[in-house]
Design a protein around this motif. Structure first.
Motif, PDB file in Angstrom:
ATOM      1  N   ALA B 154      35.253  14.723  37.710  1.00 33.14           N
ATOM      2  CA  ALA B 154      36.310  14.301  36.849  1.00 33.14           C
ATOM      3  C   ALA B 154      35.786  13.214  35.857  1.00 33.14           C
ATOM      4  CB  ALA B 154      37.612  13.519  37.416  1.00 33.14           C
ATOM      5  N   ASP B 155      36.122  13.281  34.590  1.00 37.57           N
ATOM      6  CA  ASP B 155      35.646  12.212  33.655  1.00 37.57           C
ATOM      7  C   ASP B 155      36.713  11.129  33.676  1.00 37.57           C
ATOM      8  OD1 ASP B 155      33.378  13.397  32.079  1.00 37.57           O
ATOM      9  OD2 ASP B 155      34.919  14.951  32.005  1.00 37.57           O
ATOM     10  N   VAL B 156      38.150  11.586  33.896  1.00 42.17           N
ATOM     11  CA  VAL B 156      39.173  10.611  34.186  1.00 42.17           C
ATOM     12  C   VAL B 156      39.803  11.044  35.100  1.00 42.17           C
ATOM     13  CG1 VAL B 156      41.273   9.695  33.071  1.00 42.17           C
ATOM     14  CG2 VAL B 156      39.340  10.219  31.385  1.00 42.17           C
ATOM     15  N   PHE B 172      35.662   7.510  34.775  1.00 41.39           N
ATOM     16  CA  PHE B 172      34.344   7.614  35.327  1.00 41.39           C
ATOM     17  C   PHE B 172      33.103   7.815  34.379  1.00 41.39           C
ATOM     18  CE2 PHE B 172      37.788   8.262  38.559  1.00 41.39           C
ATOM     19  CZ  PHE B 172      37.284   7.690  39.558  1.00 41.39           C
ATOM     20  N   THR B 173      33.366   8.446  33.308  1.00 44.19           N
ATOM     21  CA  THR B 173      32.445   8.666  32.596  1.00 44.19           C
ATOM     22  C   THR B 173      32.672   8.286  30.974  1.00 44.19           C
ATOM     23  OG1 THR B 173      33.235  10.943  31.813  1.00 44.19           O
ATOM     24  CG2 THR B 173      31.913  10.703  33.849  1.00 44.19           C
ATOM     25  N   GLU B 174      31.286   8.324  30.232  1.00 48.92           N
ATOM     26  CA  GLU B 174      31.259   7.925  28.704  1.00 48.92           C
ATOM     27  C   GLU B 174      32.247   8.920  28.034  1.00 48.92           C
ATOM     28  OE1 GLU B 174      30.244   5.310  27.197  1.00 48.92           O
ATOM     29  OE2 GLU B 174      29.545   4.533  29.236  1.00 48.92           O
ATOM     30  N   ARG B 175      32.244  10.131  28.487  1.00 45.40           N
ATOM     31  CA  ARG B 175      33.059  11.086  28.031  1.00 45.40           C
ATOM     32  C   ARG B 175      34.630  10.903  27.990  1.00 45.40           C
ATOM     33  NH1 ARG B 175      31.293  16.961  29.909  1.00 45.40           N
ATOM     34  NH2 ARG B 175      29.344  16.252  29.979  1.00 45.40           N
ATOM     35  N   LYS B 177      35.657   7.896  28.676  1.00 43.28           N
ATOM     36  CA  LYS B 177      35.945   6.922  28.051  1.00 43.28           C
ATOM     37  C   LYS B 177      36.202   6.894  26.462  1.00 43.28           C
ATOM     38  CE  LYS B 177      33.701   2.214  27.680  1.00 43.28           C
ATOM     39  NZ  LYS B 177      32.130   1.782  28.064  1.00 43.28           N
ATOM     40  N   ALA B 178      35.459   8.021  25.866  1.00 47.44           N
ATOM     41  CA  ALA B 178      35.861   8.148  24.380  1.00 47.44           C
ATOM     42  C   ALA B 178      37.254   9.072  24.234  1.00 47.44           C
ATOM     43  CB  ALA B 178      34.769   9.345  24.060  1.00 47.44           C
ATOM     44  N   LEU B 179      37.545   9.903  25.102  1.00 52.32           N
ATOM     45  CA  LEU B 179      38.760  10.587  25.080  1.00 52.32           C
ATOM     46  C   LEU B 179      39.908   9.644  25.044  1.00 52.32           C
ATOM     47  CD1 LEU B 179      39.841  13.560  25.255  1.00 52.32           C
ATOM     48  CD2 LEU B 179      40.632  12.820  27.620  1.00 52.32           C
ATOM     49  N   LEU B 180      39.699   8.512  25.985  1.00 52.40           N
ATOM     50  CA  LEU B 180      40.919   7.627  26.185  1.00 52.40           C
ATOM     51  C   LEU B 180      40.900   6.698  24.860  1.00 52.40           C
ATOM     52  CD1 LEU B 180      40.820   6.625  29.846  1.00 52.40           C
ATOM     53  CD2 LEU B 180      42.513   8.150  28.666  1.00 52.40           C
ATOM     54  N   GLU B 181      39.865   6.407  24.172  1.00 51.64           N
ATOM     55  CA  GLU B 181      39.635   5.431  23.053  1.00 51.64           C
ATOM     56  C   GLU B 181      40.641   6.190  21.867  1.00 51.64           C
ATOM     57  OE1 GLU B 181      38.616   2.250  21.452  1.00 51.64           O
ATOM     58  OE2 GLU B 181      37.887   2.725  23.575  1.00 51.64           O
ATOM     59  N   ILE B 182      40.428   7.578  21.645  1.00 45.93           N
ATOM     60  CA  ILE B 182      41.460   8.083  20.914  1.00 45.93           C
ATOM     61  C   ILE B 182      42.807   7.838  20.946  1.00 45.93           C
ATOM     62  CG2 ILE B 182      41.810  10.433  19.993  1.00 45.93           C
ATOM     63  CD1 ILE B 182      39.436  11.511  21.151  1.00 45.93           C
ATOM     64  N   VAL B 183      43.328   7.736  22.172  1.00 47.20           N
ATOM     65  CA  VAL B 183      44.828   7.335  22.447  1.00 47.20           C
ATOM     66  C   VAL B 183      44.937   5.885  22.846  1.00 47.20           C
ATOM     67  CG1 VAL B 183      45.187   9.720  22.889  1.00 47.20           C
ATOM     68  CG2 VAL B 183      44.482   8.315  24.735  1.00 47.20           C
TER      69      VAL B 183
END
Ligand code: SF4
Ligand code: SF4
Ligand code: SF4
Ligand code: SF4
Lengths: 276, 337
Positions: B154-156, B172-175, B177-183
């Motif tokens: 999982a990434d999140v 859990f991952t940079e990926r 983190k970036a996804l949540l940054e968007i929202v």
């Protein structure tokens, strides 16, 4: 004595007298509502047989398992009317010797009561009349009528979406007693006649090949439909093919073991509407 | 302080991710079958399912995949490599066992050769796992040392809130983190009460099973013949498994042109090991069933240090004759020593 105890002791007797080498029945499954095929070779093992309204699988499939009957010895098998029809078809197609199969027959009435069917050899069961008057469940007929009422395009769309789901797991084939070919056409790969790809076209090829090959041979047990892991309504295919064969040839598969396979035999008065 | 995603903000999240160039995939129920499919709004999602019937694996390793288009001319052969789609994807609502399945298969697809078709999709996908709130009789993640809130693959990880209003977030991952940054503007700061994890009892003793399988004496054991007697040899358990990964390469076309494809294959099929001569080294269903168990709990572990099973239970759930991995491993656990 309930039917389960009665059939357990009949199975045990068949095994202890040495009349059969094996009895195929049902045992408890992995959850309370599941039953699983159980193979008993000793009278003690026969004590584990379960027989109740959850025993719906068609065990005749195992009779054509490679090597099972090649030693000439007999086997016993628990069968409902659809299993008995399957055995009739298998005998008429020369896949089984009637004397090798001892049937422990039962029927499930009203979806809950299990009643014995008298007899033990295939010739003891005269289920012909019963099959003729047998009507499939209303929901199957209704669903089939809905499809028949569609335009050709709508019907094609319907089946396209259904067959798009197919993953070519061949569970439908593997559980079917009538799919006994040692090498199914889709497994013939020198050359590869039917593509193995499970795209919509390949899925159409597979499902149509199977529907055509089962026409006039299907015992309507529903095993394929229950086995399909992606819930394609194969019952509707079987229903339609059965109806087609019945109206063209007045033929219902599995009525008795003397029936000639309808698409592999010829009668002078067969309709020839396809010849222009 | 952790963050919370509210259910009533999910539609806005989907829109924001889409705007950022992602497709959003989630459990859906269509045509009487549940699987992962593209969604436009939260109402399309079937998040209450314990598990989809089809696995998330299908989205990374499709049942049939075109590899090369070719044309055979008089003097030359033209070929064109077909690349998998590179679209960025969010997988929302993945179950821990399915996400683990992806992580289990990564070393396989990256072993002696990096499978582009797998990794292009993996690299462009973000996995948002939702911890389970319910389990059924077939779930067995705990038996393979995973859990209903495992973050493997999982990434999140989202944990459902008790009152059903949303999820608590773990990244859990940079990926991820970036996804949540968007929202990020749509998320709340806070701690909610999360739903208790379902009790998933351990069904077998994994250590004991692995020891028994590792003992060469047992390879020819009568055990295999007895346990596999009722297996009808379909591909259901392998094709619905999130970790089964076998495939066949087929040229589809005529003498002059065609497409080379990568199609799912299954060790349950007799044809899987059939030689051109007609000889079949695995010529009975029991040898094929043994292969499936040995591959998952012995060979795969030997090569990649992990068992090839995430405990989803699909192999038992869907088996037409009520077999599956669980029964066999239970039976091995109960063998007299
Ligand atoms: S085609 Fe299906 S319904 Fe007909 S005999 Fe075979 S398994 Fe039974
Ligand atoms: S059982 Fe269903 S999915 Fe499997 S091959 Fe048959 S139709 Fe296709
Ligand atoms: S275990 Fe069940 S699903 Fe798997 S091949 Fe055997 S019959 Fe098919
Ligand atoms: S082997 Fe069975 S339980 Fe394990 S991951 Fe595959 S389908 Fe799930």
């Amino acid at each position: 004595m309930g039917i389960q105890e009665q059939y357990r002791s009949e199975a045990a007797a068949l095994l202890s007298s040495g009349e059969v080498k094996l009895v195929i029945g049902f045992g408890a499954g992995s959850t309370a509502d599941r039953r699983r095929p159980l193979f008993a070779r000793t009278p003690e093992e026969a004590e584990k047989f379960v027989l109740d309204a959850a025993c719906i699988a068609n065990l005749s499939t195992y009779l054509v398992a490679e090597g099972l009957l090649s030693d000439g010895k007999k086997v016993g098998v628990f069968l409902k009317p659809d299993g008995i029809r399957s055995v009739n078809i298998l005998i008429s197609e020369a896949q089984l010797k009637p004397e090798q199969v001892v049937i422990l027959g039962y029927a499930i009435e009203n979806g809950k009561d299990v009643v014995p069917l008298e007899g033990c050899n295939i010739s003891d069961f005269s289920i012909g009349e019963k099959i003729r008057s047998h009507t499939p469940p209303t929901h199957v007929i209704e669903a089939a009528e809905k499809i028949e009422a569609m335009s050709a395009e709508e019907r094609f769309e319907f089946w396209k979406e259904e067959f798009a789901k197919c993953i070519k797991c061949y569970a439908c084939r593997q559980v079917c007693p009538m799919c006994y070919c040692r090498r199914c056409i889709v497994d013939v790969n020198q050359p590869q006649w039917v593509s193995t790809s499970s795209h919509t076209l390949g899925n159409f090829e597979w499902n149509l090949v199977r529907a055509f090959h089962l026409a006039g041979r299907c015992a309507a047990c529903g095993a394929c439909d229950r086995a399909c892991p992606v819930n394609i309504p194969l019952r509707l295919v079987n229903y339609r093919m059965g109806k087609e064969v019945r109206s063209a040839f007045d033929y219902v598969a599995g009525e008795n073991s003397d029936q000639k396979p309808v698409l592999a035999s010829f009668k002078q008065d067969d309709p020839e509407t396809f010849i222009l | 302080m952790t963050r919370i995603l509210l259910r009533n903000k999910l539609d806005d999240c989907i829109a924001a991710w889409q705007k950022a160039g992602f497709s959003v995939l989630a459990p859906v129920k269509r045509h009487e079958m549940s699987s992962f499919g593209e969604v436009q709004k939260s109402g399309d999602m079937a998040l209450d399912l314990i598990l989809t019937e089809r696995t998330i694996k299908d989205q990374f390793f499709p049942q049939t995949e075109p590899l090369i288009k070719y044309k055979i001319g008089k003097q030359q052969i033209d070929s064109e490599t077909m690349t998998p789609p590179e679209k960025k994807r969010v997988f929302f609502g993945v179950r821990p066992c399915d996400a683990s399945g992806l992580a289990i298969d990564d070393p396989l697809f990256g072993w002696d050769y990096k499978d582009d078709y797998w990794f292009r999709r993996r690299d462009n996908s973000v996995i948002v796992t939702i911890a389970c709130a319910q389990a059924d009789d077939f779930c067995m993640c705990t038996s393979v040392k995973l859990s209903p809130d495992s973050a493997k693959g999982a990434d999140v990880l989202l944990r459902p809130l008790l009152e059903g209003s949303g999820w608590q977030i773990e990244v859990f991952t940079e990926r991820g983190k970036a996804l949540l940054e968007i929202v990020s503007s749509l998320l709340l700061e806070g701690n909610g009460h999360t739903f208790p994890l379902p009790q998933v009892p351990e069904k077998f003793d994994l250590e004991k099973v692995m020891a028994w399988l590792g003992d060469k004496e047992n390879f020819e054991s009568q055990f295999w013949k007895d346990i596999a007697l009722r297996c009808v040899g379909c591909g259901s358990c392998t094709f619905l498994c999130p970790t089964c990964h076998c495939f066949d390469i087929q040229d589809e076309g005529d003498t002059y042109q065609g497409i080379r494809r990568k199609n799912w294959d299954s060790c349950s099929f007799a044809l899987f090991t059939m030689h051109t001569s007609g000889h079949n080294p695995r010529n009975t269903q029991s040898t094929r069933w043994r292969q499936r168990i040995m591959h998952k709990f012995n060979y795969y572990r030997g090569k990649f240090g992990v068992n090839s099973c995430s405990g989803c239970g699909r192999c038992t759930r869907q088996c037409p004759v009520d077999m599956g991995i669980t029964e066999t491993l239970q039976a091995i656990t109960n063998l007299p020593r």
